[in-house]
Design a protein around this motif. Structure first.
Motif, PDB file in Angstrom:
ATOM      1  N   LYS A   1      26.142 -65.353 -19.411  1.00 26.47           N
ATOM      2  CA  LYS A   1      26.306 -64.731 -18.097  1.00 26.47           C
ATOM      3  C   LYS A   1      27.440 -65.423 -17.335  1.00 26.47           C
ATOM      4  N   CYS A   2      28.561 -65.550 -18.011  1.00 22.94           N
ATOM      5  CA  CYS A   2      29.692 -66.223 -17.374  1.00 22.94           C
ATOM      6  C   CYS A   2      30.925 -65.335 -17.481  1.00 22.94           C
ATOM      7  N   SER A   3      32.031 -65.804 -16.944  1.00 23.57           N
ATOM      8  CA  SER A   3      33.270 -65.023 -16.999  1.00 23.57           C
ATOM      9  C   SER A   3      33.892 -65.144 -18.391  1.00 23.57           C
ATOM     10  N   ILE A   4      34.846 -64.264 -18.676  1.00 21.03           N
ATOM     11  CA  ILE A   4      35.558 -64.300 -19.953  1.00 21.03           C
ATOM     12  C   ILE A   4      36.282 -65.639 -20.100  1.00 21.03           C
ATOM     13  N   ARG A   5      36.827 -66.118 -19.012  1.00 18.63           N
ATOM     14  CA  ARG A   5      37.550 -67.388 -19.050  1.00 18.63           C
ATOM     15  C   ARG A   5      36.601 -68.538 -19.411  1.00 18.63           C
ATOM     16  N   GLU A   6      35.430 -68.544 -18.777  1.00 16.12           N
ATOM     17  CA  GLU A   6      34.461 -69.597 -19.095  1.00 16.12           C
ATOM     18  C   GLU A   6      34.019 -69.490 -20.551  1.00 16.12           C
TER      19      GLU A   6
ATOM     20  N   VAL B   1      42.686 -62.503 -18.081  1.00 13.69           N
ATOM     21  CA  VAL B   1      41.885 -63.686 -17.786  1.00 13.69           C
ATOM     22  C   VAL B   1      41.772 -63.870 -16.278  1.00 13.69           C
ATOM     23  N   ARG B   2      42.899 -63.703 -15.598  1.00 12.40           N
ATOM     24  CA  ARG B   2      42.903 -63.908 -14.168  1.00 12.40           C
ATOM     25  C   ARG B   2      41.962 -62.915 -13.472  1.00 12.40           C
ATOM     26  N   LYS B   3      42.009 -61.681 -13.949  1.00 12.32           N
ATOM     27  CA  LYS B   3      41.179 -60.654 -13.333  1.00 12.32           C
ATOM     28  C   LYS B   3      39.690 -60.936 -13.574  1.00 12.32           C
ATOM     29  N   GLU B   4      39.375 -61.287 -14.825  1.00 12.54           N
ATOM     30  CA  GLU B   4      37.979 -61.538 -15.169  1.00 12.54           C
ATOM     31  C   GLU B   4      37.416 -62.727 -14.402  1.00 12.54           C
ATOM     32  N   GLU B   5      38.308 -63.675 -14.164  1.00 11.34           N
ATOM     33  CA  GLU B   5      37.860 -64.888 -13.532  1.00 11.34           C
ATOM     34  C   GLU B   5      37.582 -64.635 -12.050  1.00 11.34           C
ATOM     35  N   GLY B   6      38.190 -63.604 -11.521  1.00 16.25           N
ATOM     36  CA  GLY B   6      38.237 -63.345 -10.076  1.00 16.25           C
ATOM     37  C   GLY B   6      36.902 -63.243  -9.373  1.00 16.25           C
ATOM     38  N   ILE B   7      36.747 -62.197  -8.622  1.00 10.41           N
ATOM     39  CA  ILE B   7      35.568 -62.073  -7.780  1.00 10.41           C
ATOM     40  C   ILE B   7      34.978 -60.678  -7.973  1.00 10.41           C
ATOM     41  N   ASN B   8      33.754 -60.509  -7.531  1.00 12.13           N
ATOM     42  CA  ASN B   8      33.196 -59.170  -7.407  1.00 12.13           C
ATOM     43  C   ASN B   8      33.639 -58.664  -6.028  1.00 12.13           C
ATOM     44  N   ALA B   9      34.521 -57.700  -6.020  1.00  9.53           N
ATOM     45  CA  ALA B   9      35.101 -57.250  -4.747  1.00  9.53           C
ATOM     46  C   ALA B   9      34.033 -56.621  -3.845  1.00  9.53           C
TER      47      ALA B   9
ATOM     48  N   ASN C   1      27.788 -61.440  -1.442  1.00 11.28           N
ATOM     49  CA  ASN C   1      28.441 -62.676  -1.885  1.00 11.28           C
ATOM     50  C   ASN C   1      28.114 -63.813  -0.917  1.00 11.28           C
ATOM     51  N   ALA C   2      28.725 -64.975  -1.143  1.00 10.52           N
ATOM     52  CA  ALA C   2      28.421 -66.160  -0.331  1.00 10.52           C
ATOM     53  C   ALA C   2      28.738 -65.936   1.150  1.00 10.52           C
ATOM     54  N   HIS C   3      29.653 -65.003   1.428  1.00  6.62           N
ATOM     55  CA  HIS C   3      30.021 -64.725   2.824  1.00  6.62           C
ATOM     56  C   HIS C   3      29.170 -63.617   3.430  1.00  6.62           C
ATOM     57  N   GLY C   4      28.209 -63.130   2.680  1.00  6.98           N
ATOM     58  CA  GLY C   4      27.339 -62.075   3.202  1.00  6.98           C
ATOM     59  C   GLY C   4      27.898 -60.673   3.033  1.00  6.98           C
ATOM     60  N   GLN C   5      29.028 -60.532   2.321  1.00  4.38           N
ATOM     61  CA  GLN C   5      29.592 -59.181   2.123  1.00  4.38           C
ATOM     62  C   GLN C   5      28.864 -58.487   0.976  1.00  4.38           C
ATOM     63  N   LEU C   6      28.598 -57.197   1.170  1.00  5.61           N
ATOM     64  CA  LEU C   6      27.913 -56.400   0.143  1.00  5.61           C
ATOM     65  C   LEU C   6      28.836 -56.204  -1.056  1.00  5.61           C
ATOM     66  N   ILE C   7      28.378 -56.600  -2.253  1.00  8.86           N
ATOM     67  CA  ILE C   7      29.244 -56.471  -3.429  1.00  8.86           C
ATOM     68  C   ILE C   7      28.658 -55.560  -4.512  1.00  8.86           C
ATOM     69  N   ALA C   8      27.360 -55.288  -4.466  1.00  9.71           N
ATOM     70  CA  ALA C   8      26.764 -54.403  -5.475  1.00  9.71           C
ATOM     71  C   ALA C   8      25.333 -54.061  -5.070  1.00  9.71           C
ATOM     72  N   TYR C   9      24.786 -53.056  -5.733  1.00 10.07           N
ATOM     73  CA  TYR C   9      23.352 -52.791  -5.666  1.00 10.07           C
ATOM     74  C   TYR C   9      22.781 -52.943  -7.066  1.00 10.07           C
ATOM     75  N   ALA C  10      21.628 -53.590  -7.157  1.00 11.14           N
ATOM     76  CA  ALA C  10      20.887 -53.562  -8.406  1.00 11.14           C
ATOM     77  C   ALA C  10      19.851 -52.458  -8.237  1.00 11.14           C
TER      78      ALA C  10
ATOM     79  N   ALA D   1      28.862 -50.987 -13.602  1.00  8.99           N
ATOM     80  CA  ALA D   1      29.708 -51.462 -14.695  1.00  8.99           C
ATOM     81  C   ALA D   1      30.745 -52.423 -14.122  1.00  8.99           C
ATOM     82  N   GLY D   2      30.967 -53.499 -14.819  1.00  6.58           N
ATOM     83  CA  GLY D   2      31.996 -54.446 -14.393  1.00  6.58           C
ATOM     84  C   GLY D   2      31.496 -55.498 -13.423  1.00  6.58           C
ATOM     85  N   PHE D   3      30.282 -55.321 -12.919  1.00 10.29           N
ATOM     86  CA  PHE D   3      29.754 -56.340 -11.999  1.00 10.29           C
ATOM     87  C   PHE D   3      29.364 -57.571 -12.803  1.00 10.29           C
ATOM     88  N   ARG D   4      29.846 -58.728 -12.383  1.00  5.39           N
ATOM     89  CA  ARG D   4      29.572 -59.975 -13.108  1.00  5.39           C
ATOM     90  C   ARG D   4      28.559 -60.795 -12.346  1.00  5.39           C
TER      91      ARG D   4
END
Ligand code: ZN
Length: 319
Positions: free
Chosen positions: A82-87, A118-126, A176-185, A200-203
Motif C-alpha cells: 500500500k505504498c507509492s510506485i516510487r517506494e 515516478v514523480r506523478k505517482e509519488e505526488g498527492i491525492n488531489a 487529507n492532512a489539511h482537511g481537504q476532501l480527496i475521495a469517498y470510500a 481508481a487511482g486513489f492511493r
C-alpha cells in the motif's frame, strides 16, 4: 536535465527483477504453474478463489479478476505494501540488492517519461472538485454498526442513492492532512462484491483516515486502527485522536505522517491473527522513532465491534 535527489530509475528495477522472484520473496502460498502462468489465491486482497490471481511470467505482469489489481512488479509491490510506485521501487532495490544499479540519467525519451511517471505517482491525492450531496445520515446500516447520528454527521457518512460510482453504498469522505476532501470510500451494504470501493487511482497508502481531525485534537498520543468504522467507533467513545490505516499495512508515507503529528502511538488493530501480527510488526518498526504501545483486542473481534465501556477500559492509558 538531472534527476532530483532520491529519484529512482524504475525502468531499471523493472528490467532487473522478475515477478516470479517477487512472488517468491513474499512466499505467496499455493501458486500453481500452467505453462508460463502462475495461478492461485490473490495475495493482495486475500480472496478465497483459487484462480482469481494470475501472473504471466514471460510478460512479467499480473492480474486479479476479483479485486482488479494488475500491472508489473512495481504495481504488485505497491499494492502489497500500500505504498507509492516510487517506494515500491526503493523496496525492490533494497530486497534484491540493486542499490548499485546504474541510474540512467534521463538519456532517452523513455527514461524521461519514466521519471515523470515516478514523480506523478509519488505526488498527492488531489482535492476533489466536487462533493456528493443528498447523503442520508440516518440509515439503519449505520445504527447497526453502532454509529450515532451525531458521529455520522460529523464524519459526513451516509447512504448515497443517486447514480454514479458510489450508488447504493454508504459513502465515507476521506480528507487529507489539511482537511481537504480527496475521495469517498463506498461501503457495500447489500453483500455485493467489493466491500469497499475507492476511486481508481486513489492511493490510500498516502493518507491516514481522520488525520486532520486527529491532529486538531491537540493530543500527544494517537490511536492507530485499521478501518473507517473502527476509527468512528473509537472517536465516539471519547478518543478524538484516532486515525485509520484503511488496511493493516503501514506505508512509508503513513509512517512519516504519524511521526510528524504525534509523539506516541497506540496501535489497536483487529484481534485476529493477522491483525495482531501486523500490530507487532508496526510497533517494532515505529519503536525506534517514537513511543509505541500495542492495545490488544480480544481474538476474533475488531475495535468497531466493542462497546464504549470496553474501548474506554482498553484505552485507559491513552487519555
Ligand atoms: Zn485480488
Amino acid at each position: 536535465m538531472t534527476p532530483s535527489k532520491g529519484w529512482v530509475a524504475f525502468s531499471a528495477v523493472k528490467r532487473a527483477i522478475t515477478l516470479e522472484a517477487v512472488l517468491r520473496h513474499y512466499q505467496v502460498p499455493g501458486l500453481r504453474r500452467r505453462r508460463d502462468q502462475l495461478q492461485g489465491c490473490c495475495p493482495i486482497h486475500h480472496g478465497h478463489r483459487h484462480d482469481s490471481f494470475r501472473a504471466h511470467l514471460t510478460k512479467n505482469v499480473f492480474q486479479c479478476f476479483a479485486c482488479q489489481a494488475h500491472g508489473n512488479v512495481l504495481d504488485f509491490v505497491a499494492a502489497m505494501e500500500k505504498c507509492s510506485i516510487r517506494e515500491a521501487a526503493l523496496l525492490l532495490q533494497q530486497w534484491f540488492d540493486l542499490a548499485a544499479a546504474p541510474v540512467s540519467v534521463c538519456a532517452t525519451v523513455a527514461d524521461r517519461q519514466n521519471f515523470e511517471l515516478v514523480r506523478k505517482e509519488e505526488g498527492i491525492n488531489a482535492p476533489l472538485r466536487f462533493a456528493l450531496t443528498g447523503i442520508e445520515e440516518h440509515h439503519p446500516y449505520l445504527a447497526q454498526r453502532g454509529i450515532d447520528p451525531a458521529t455520522a454527521r460529523e464524519f459526513g457518512v451516509g447512504l448515497y442513492r443517486r447514480p454514479g460510482l458510489m450508488s447504493g453504498r454508504v459513502v465515507i469522505p476521506i480528507r487529507n492532512a489539511h482537511g481537504q476532501l480527496i475521495a469517498y470510500a463506498g461501503r457495500a451494504i447489500d453483500g455485493r462484491p467489493r466491500k469497499y470501493k475507492l476511486p481508481a487511482g486513489f492511493r490510500k497508502g498516502l493518507e491516514l483516515f481522520n488525520l486532520s481531525r486527529a491532529a486538531a485534537a491537540g493530543r500527544k498520543t494517537v490511536i492507530l486502527v485499521e478501518g473507517y468504522f473502527d476509527c468512528m467507533q473509537v472517536h465516539q467513545a471519547g478518543f478524538p485522536c484516532v486515525v485509520a490505516l484503511m488496511g493493516s499495512a503501514l506505508s512509508v508515507a503513513q509512517e512519516s505522517a504519524l511521526l510528524r503529528h504525534f509523539y506516541r502511538i497506540a496501535v489497536m488493530l483487529d484481534g485476529d491473527v493477522s491483525g495482531q501480527a501486523a500490530s507487532q510488526a508496526i510497533a517494532a518498526r515505529l519503536s525506534s522513532r517514537c513511543s509505541v504501545e500495542v492495545v490488544r483486542v480480544a481474538d476474533g473481534t475488531q475495535p468497531d465491534q466493542l462497546s464504549r465501556s470496553v474501548l474506554r477500559r482498553l484505552l485507559v492509558t491513552v487519555k
